[in-house]
Design an enzyme around this catalytic site. Structure first.
Site, PDB file in Angstrom:
ATOM      1  N   ILE B 488      51.323  42.584  34.407  1.00 35.90           N
ATOM      2  CA  ILE B 488      51.880  43.860  33.946  1.00 35.90           C
ATOM      3  C   ILE B 488      52.149  44.806  35.107  1.00 35.90           C
ATOM      4  O   ILE B 488      52.331  45.995  34.920  1.00 35.90           O
ATOM      5  CB  ILE B 488      50.984  44.515  32.885  1.00 35.90           C
ATOM      6  N   GLY B 489      52.142  44.248  36.318  1.00 37.02           N
ATOM      7  CA  GLY B 489      52.551  45.052  37.457  1.00 37.02           C
ATOM      8  C   GLY B 489      51.504  45.180  38.549  1.00 37.02           C
ATOM      9  O   GLY B 489      51.805  45.592  39.657  1.00 37.02           O
ATOM     10  N   GLY B 491      49.880  42.788  39.978  1.00 40.37           N
ATOM     11  CA  GLY B 491      49.772  41.631  40.862  1.00 40.37           C
ATOM     12  C   GLY B 491      48.808  40.587  40.329  1.00 40.37           C
ATOM     13  O   GLY B 491      48.241  39.801  41.093  1.00 40.37           O
ATOM     14  N   ALA B 529      41.467  45.205  29.667  1.00 39.08           N
ATOM     15  CA  ALA B 529      40.012  45.277  29.860  1.00 39.08           C
ATOM     16  C   ALA B 529      39.566  44.887  31.268  1.00 39.08           C
ATOM     17  O   ALA B 529      38.452  44.408  31.455  1.00 39.08           O
ATOM     18  CB  ALA B 529      39.296  44.409  28.814  1.00 39.08           C
ATOM     19  N   ARG B 531      40.201  42.415  32.968  1.00 36.76           N
ATOM     20  CA  ARG B 531      39.651  41.068  32.821  1.00 36.76           C
ATOM     21  C   ARG B 531      40.513  39.986  33.442  1.00 36.76           C
ATOM     22  O   ARG B 531      40.050  38.850  33.595  1.00 36.76           O
ATOM     23  CB  ARG B 531      39.404  40.738  31.343  1.00 36.76           C
ATOM     24  N   ALA B 726      34.253  39.134  43.110  1.00 34.05           N
ATOM     25  CA  ALA B 726      35.086  40.280  42.713  1.00 34.05           C
ATOM     26  C   ALA B 726      34.572  40.891  41.418  1.00 34.05           C
ATOM     27  O   ALA B 726      34.037  40.201  40.544  1.00 34.05           O
ATOM     28  CB  ALA B 726      36.532  39.833  42.540  1.00 34.05           C
ATOM     29  N   GLY B 728      36.433  44.344  39.584  1.00 37.15           N
ATOM     30  CA  GLY B 728      37.753  44.668  39.039  1.00 37.15           C
ATOM     31  C   GLY B 728      38.056  46.095  39.400  1.00 37.15           C
ATOM     32  O   GLY B 728      37.159  46.845  39.793  1.00 37.15           O
ATOM     33  N   GLY B 730      41.293  47.710  37.824  1.00 34.81           N
ATOM     34  CA  GLY B 730      42.382  48.225  36.982  1.00 34.81           C
ATOM     35  C   GLY B 730      42.015  49.513  36.278  1.00 34.81           C
ATOM     36  O   GLY B 730      42.662  50.545  36.465  1.00 34.81           O
ATOM     37  N   GLU B 731      40.989  49.468  35.456  1.00 34.21           N
ATOM     38  CA  GLU B 731      40.571  50.675  34.743  1.00 34.21           C
ATOM     39  C   GLU B 731      39.735  51.614  35.620  1.00 34.21           C
ATOM     40  O   GLU B 731      39.917  52.831  35.567  1.00 34.21           O
ATOM     41  CB  GLU B 731      39.800  50.292  33.483  1.00 34.21           C
TER      42      GLU B 731
END
Lengths: 288, 772, 167
Positions: B488-489, B491, B529, B531, B726, B728, B730-731
């Protein structure tokens, strides 16, 4: 999507004036940058049957600065204003307004006449032009007339322009050395946002006396307007912080702001007060 | 097929060759030169164009719907109303892979009788051109009889309120009890109470929802759709009345999601029109459709009552959460759960009572959005920490330090954190990086704020999340990854390639990725999420490692070296002790293929599974693990106009391991901008449920003029459950930003605006009881 | 449909990326729709009202929102989309800088950003950061937060100045 219409692209002013007069049976609506008209057409707020595009007539676009006057062609874009060296010396407030106007693509397309003709109370170019005592030149097949910008707007989305008339120029007297013109706008974000309050001030001072004061207010009434009673409180006076505050308060009373999605009337009044006082103080400070 | 249960132990290698490098993403060049095909760029011979007719008001009874004139219009192929549907409902729960029971969340596809929100679809139109579809839409006649609606959760909870959902409008309730709250308050020297509010927020991805559907040669309904969740094929199939294996969804590269393309939006309409017409259907939402056509971030009202000792130690915390669920349930129960779990923030609280409810109203429905409830909670808990510090006269950072949750402590649900908790390090580093304070001049006041956070990565553990990936080598030595993951952008796809390249000793350019196809690529689960990297990265790593093992075993035979003495790098297989003993990787693959060695591997990765939480106490495991970090902000506030400028913005996050540091920075910078919009300018405003901010002229996301340059401090504890340790980002990138800004503004002006967005107007109002 | 020109329909000769293409379009067709119908799908639809800049193209070197531009009005002009600036093997310095700096995430806003940056740089080859910000304020991006975009445009400006000096 836009609904259908006839489109003409004449290459002479006479051709445009013919088309907006009666054209091919239906008076055509003039289109320049499209940043307002096309948006309104897509939203079906206006649905003209005929449209005439002004972009094929180069002489409608340009900035002329003579010894006494500045004249903008109607199709002069906001970017033209922003990039003009001449205006940087004789219309700084207009350049400031151009800088705060939309995003680059909109500035590249939107025109000064369009910004007047779209009749938006939140117009960015109109307050500085009004404070500069600009005049609007209207032409039709039956002749031309000049109207002070200050008397151009007659009500919300209403103006003195007949549908057979085209704005063919905007002009104002070059300002004397001892004058300053300023513009500032409040908006909900810094880039590309519709004005919540726009204030333009133009002041001339001679021997420690304010000889001319112009205060134009945007987005706080059905039209851009001048706070004339506030102006007259200042003219002929030596400005003091107290007088500036009083004039700014007077300006808020001359406005009739509304609550909308961007701000309340209360905040808009507050914004007029703050910006007017700030710009008057700056202007006076620079001239004395 | 490899089958691995995670151990929670990070696997780190001394010398990573691909992972950890700021490589150019595999999708970058195509996007830069304008050659990347997005969903909306695909067309088909004979396709029809669709439009959705939406209700102009929020609460009404549909008493008449006459589509006869629209159907009669030339070149209109199909007009569907609720009466034409075999099945009136579609599920709007989180799509599962494991058959775990889902919530009762069904929503009517088209209005049959009652309109519950502004924009609820009344009819679908398919025509030969968009213009004709729009003309047909205008020919549809309908009567809506307004019925009393309810437009905020407080009103919706009153006895006698109009009922939007269920019997009492409460669509979800979540309680968490830990320790002894009364005892905790008795031990407190001070009790500090504040109520904080957040607003409806729009995702504002740049690509509006779009899809293209058709029936293929095997009578399968195919959809290319701009979605984060190809797994929604199951809900779509159920809704149109075909078996799950008769709907195929592909998403490929999506023009932004942020949670807004998590629920089914246009896909079901397209599938229905395809089924009814047998022709390809293209449906592209206008921006206005998009703003009305997907759920928003839940507004929360969060009341925090904190008991503290004079030294700042928290002894008790009582939190009341009320979320506006809007007209339908969607993911509200999960969002509420996330908010409740995150409610104490990254602080140790032994005596806790959290009581949350999500309440139905006739506002737009609310659902997933980056941060998913936990971001709203952060707005409250970090402002509350600053309020406590001020009340007690303790330095804000010192107060936090005295309460940080540490590794091994239990979070709200009394479940221990096993990974590293580097909150303190992150707060200190971010704060220090603000450097010398900017000097205040004129009407400007300078303020600083910091916010720490706790944000989960990976799905709720009792949903039993899994992800699959397939890795294979071709006989020329090139590597193929197949996985359902949708990019969704951020990567997501490129990161998988980097992981496969790392394990198999090739370059990122040597890896080709086939992804995001619900029928052909192994299902990876949703790109939600935080994920995708954690789950699918692990699946790719597991598959690649199994394959590597087989290939190295074959190499050992040829090279005459024990297999544990062999490595692969830069396309060469070599003896670690004597790199002169080597062979090209592609030679090894050829030899292996000739020997009939299986040159591919399908792996499934399972997140930790848990059972549900204790229904009384909310005790138990909810998430696999958490990310910790902080954001620090310096602002200038014009105390006369209320305008806020963000001068400095520094983020410090422990991401576990940065697979691609440039991509991590990108997420952090984007999160900072999105958090700034959340804090200062963005608000979807509903008047009596009617959206009055229907475009990007009214809904104001930050522009290039509004944002500061962001400094990212990336810390790597290596303790995450994802590949190479790793976690995460994103959020987490978003979560601390808005509270840090709120704290900075308060620091600047000396009063707190407790309701987001902090507009100039609210600042002026807070500074003057009555603006002059 | 007639093949003649009237005031509602005509066959336009549009010059796009250096090639002249003929297309019959109605008067009310926007340049955005006309270009996408011709296959120039790199011109993105984001808002159709000039708020987002995703559809920006160069018209005689000046960036315009193609959603607010009627197709008929650019006949005789040279229209450039992002694919006209460079390709995979020979990228424009702006494209190269966007790639190298990681200024691209979902990429949907990228064509418009590059076009806007190009237009800004042709007016002002040595922009300050404030100039870059002002030049891009009509291009919404939701993924990147713009930080890497500013870096990429500054880098490209330098590269373009150098290339200009040496050529």
């Amino acid at each position: 999507m836009l609904s259908g219409f006839e489109l003409d692209l004449p290459d002479t002013l006479v051709g445009v004036l013919d088309l907006i007069a009666d054209g091919r049976g239906t008076p055509a609506v003039p289109l320049a940058g499209g940043t307002s008209l096309i948006v309104d057409m897509r939203a079906r707020r206006t649905m003209p049957n005929a449209v005439v595009w002004l972009g094929k007539i180069p002489e409608l676009r340009g900035i002329q600065v003579t010894q006494d006057h500045v004249r903008l062609g109607p199709c002069t874009t906001v970017s033209d204003i922003l990039n003009s060296d001449e205006l940087a010396g004789s219309g700084v407030s207009l350049v400031r307004a151009a800088e705060a106007f939309g995003g680059q693509m909109v500035r590249n397309a939107a025109t000064v006449a369009g910004n007047i003709a779209c009749n938006s109370p939140a117009s960015d170019l109109v307050p500085p032009l009004m404070a500069l005592d600009a005049e609007v030149i209207l032409e039709s097949r039956s002749g031309s007339r000049t109207v002070a910008l200050d008397r151009y707007f007659t009500g919300y989305k209403e103006d003195v322009r007949r549908t057979d008339e085209l704005i063919t120029g905007i002009s104002w007297k070059r300002q004397e050395e001892s004058s300053v013109d300023l513009f500032h706008k409040l908006a909900r974000r810094k880039g590309d946002a519709i004005t919540v309050v726009g204030v333009a001030v133009n002041m001339a001072v001679s021997d420690g006396t304010c000889m001319r004061a112009r205060i134009a207010l945007g987005a706080v009434a059905p039209t851009v307007l001048r706070a004339k009673r506030a102006e007259s409180m200042l003219e002929g006076e030596t400005l003091t912080p107290g007088l500036i505050e009083a004039a700014a308060r007077q300006a808020t009373e001359e406005a009739s702001p509304i609550d909308d999605v961007r701000a309340s009337a209360t905040y808009r009044r507050h914004g007029i007060q703050v910006l007017t006082a700030r710009l008057l103080t700056q202007a006076w400070g620079r001239l004395t | 097929m490899t089958d691995t249960i995670p151990t929670g132990k990070a696997v780190t290698r001394d010398a990573l060759r691909q992972v950890g490098r700021p490589l150019v993403r595999t999708d970058a060049v195509g996007k830069a030169v304008g050659k990347t095909m997005y969903v909306g760029d695909h067309v088909m011979q004979g396709m029809l164009h669709a439009r959705v007719l939406r209700s102009p008001i929020a609460s009404a009874r549909l008493t008449r719907l006459d589509v006869s004139k629209a159907r009669a219009l030339d070149r209109v192929a199909c007009v569907l109303t609720a009466d034409d549907l075999e099945r009136p409902l579609i599920a709007v729960d989180i799509p599962g892979q494991t058959g775990r029971a889902r919530l009762e969340t069904d929503q009517q596809v088209l209005v049959r009788d009652r309109v519950r929100y502004h924009g609820e679809p009344l009819a679908l139109i398919a025509a030969e051109t968009v213009e004709i579809a729009e003309e047909a839409m205008r020919l549809i006649e309908f009567d809506l009889e307004p019925i009393p609606g309810v437009y905020n959760p407080e009103d919706a909870l009153q006895p006698g309120a109009p009922i939007v959902q269920g019997t009492d409008n409460v669509v979800a309730a979540q309680k968490i009890v830990k320790g002894d709250i009364e005892k905790g308050f008795r031990e407190a020297d001070r009790i500090i109470e504040n109520t904080f509010q957040t607003q409806f927020v729009e995702h504002a991805f740049l690509e509006p929802e779009v899809g293209l559907g058709w029936v293929d040669e095997n009578n399968i309904i195919n959809l290319r759709a701009s979605t984060q969740v190809i797994e929604n094929f199951r809900f779509i199939a159920d809704a149109i009345g075909v078996p799950h294996n008769r709907v195929r969804v592909r998403a490929s590269l999506v023009g932004g999601g942020f949670g807004g393309k998590e629920d089914v939006t246009m896909e079901c309409y397209i599938a229905l029109l395809v089924k009814h017409t047998g022709r390809p259907i293209r449906l592209e939402f206008t921006r206005e459709d998009s703003l009305m056509g997907h759920g928003k971030r839940h507004p929360f009202t969060m009341t925090y009552r904190t008991g503290v000792k004079a030294d700042g130690t928290i002894t008790a915390l009582e939190v009341r959460l009320i979320a506006d669920a809007g007209a339908y349930v969607f993911l509200s129960p999960y969002v509420l759960l996330y908010a409740a779990i995150a409610a104490p923030g990254p602080y140790r609280v032994d005596n806790l009572l959290i009581d949350g409810r999500a309440v139905a109203t006739n506002n737009m429905y609310t659902s997933a959005f980056r941060g998913f409830g936990a971001a709203q909670a952060a707005v409250a808990y970090e402002q509350q920490m600053d309020e406590i510090a001020m009340e007690l006269g303790i330095d804000r950072i010192e107060l936090r330090r005295r309460n940080y949750l540490r590794s091994g402590d239990t979070i709200s649900s009394n479940y221990p954190i096993e990974s590293a908790v580097w909150t303190e390090e992150c707060v200190d580093r971010a704060w220090a990086a603000l450097g010398e304070p900017t000097e205040a001049t004129g009407h400007l006041r300078i303020g600083r704020g910091v916010a720490a956070y706790q944000q989960s990565y990976g799905r709720i553990t009792y949903l039993h999340d899994t992800s699959q990936a397939w890795v294979g080598v071709e006989i020329d030595g090139s590597v193929t990854v197949r996985s359902g993951v949708t990019d969704i952008g951020a990567g997501q796809v490129s990161a998988l390639g980097q992981i496969a390249a790392e394990v198999l000793g090739v370059d990122l350019d040597d890896v080709a990725i086939y992804n995001s196809d619900s029928a052909v690529t192994p299902l990876a689960g949703t790109t939600t999420a935080t994920r995708a990297l954690y789950m699918t990265g692990n699946a790719v790593k597991v598959a690649a490692e199994a394959l590597r093992g087989r290939l190295i075993e074959r190499a050992a035979k040829s090279l005459g070296v024990a297999s544990d003495g062999i490595d692969i790098a830069d396309g060469t297989v070599f003896a670690i002790d004597d790199p002169g003993i080597s062979m090209p990787f592609h030679e090894l693959v050829k030899l292996s293929a000739a020997d009939g060695i299986h040159c591919s591997e399908l792996a499934i990765f399972r997140a930790p599974f848990s059972d549900g939480l204790d229904p009384e106490t909310g005790e138990g495991q909810v998430h696999p693990d958490y990310v910790f970090g902080a954001h620090a902000i310096e602002v200038a506030v014009d105390v006369e106009t209320g305008e806020v400028s963000i001068l400095k913005s520094v983020a410090a996050h422990d991401v576990g391991r940065a697979i691609n540091p440039t991509a991590v920075e990108g997420q952090i910078e984007g999160g900072a901008a999105q958090g700034q919009g959340f804090a200062l300018s963005e608000e979807m405003i509903y008047e009596e449920g009617r959206l009055i901010t229907p475009s990007f002229s009214e809904y104001l996301i930050p522009t290039s003029m509004d944002v500061p340059k962001v400094e990212s401090i990336i810390l790597e504890s290596g303790t995450g459950l994802g590949p190479f340790g790793a976690k995460g980002i994103g959020e987490p990138a978003l979560t601390p930003v808005a509270p840090a800004i709120a704290n900075a503004v308060t620091d600047a002006i000396g009063v707190r605006v407790k309701e987001l967005p902090i507009t100039p107007e609210k600042i002026v109002a807070a500074l003057h009881a009555e603006p002059t | 449909m007639t093949s003649e020109t009237d005031m509602t329909h005509k066959t336009l000769a549009l010059e796009v990326n250096g090639r002249v293409v003929e297309t019959r379009v109605p008067a009310h067709r926007t340049l955005l729709d006309a270009l996408r119908d011709l296959g120039y799908v790199e011109v993105k639809r984001g808002c159709e009202k000039g708020d987002c800049g995703a559809c920006a193209v160069l018209v005689d070197g000046v960036a315009l929102d193609s959603c607010l531009t009627l197709a008929w009005t650019v006949e005789g002009c040279s229209v450039t989309t992002v694919t006209g600036l460079g390709n995979r093997t020979e990228m424009h310095p702006l494209q190269e800088a966007f790639v190298e700096h990681g200024a691209i995430q979902c990429g949907y806003c990228t064509p418009g950003l590059i076009i806007a940056a190009h237009s800004m740089l042709s007016e002002n080859p040595s922009p300050s950061e404030a100039d870059i910000r002002n030049g891009l304020s009509g291009n919404l991006c939701r993924c990147t937060g713009y930080t890497k975009v500013f870096d990429a445009v500054a880098k490209a400006a330098g590269a373009m100045r150098e290339a200009g000096e040496t050529s």
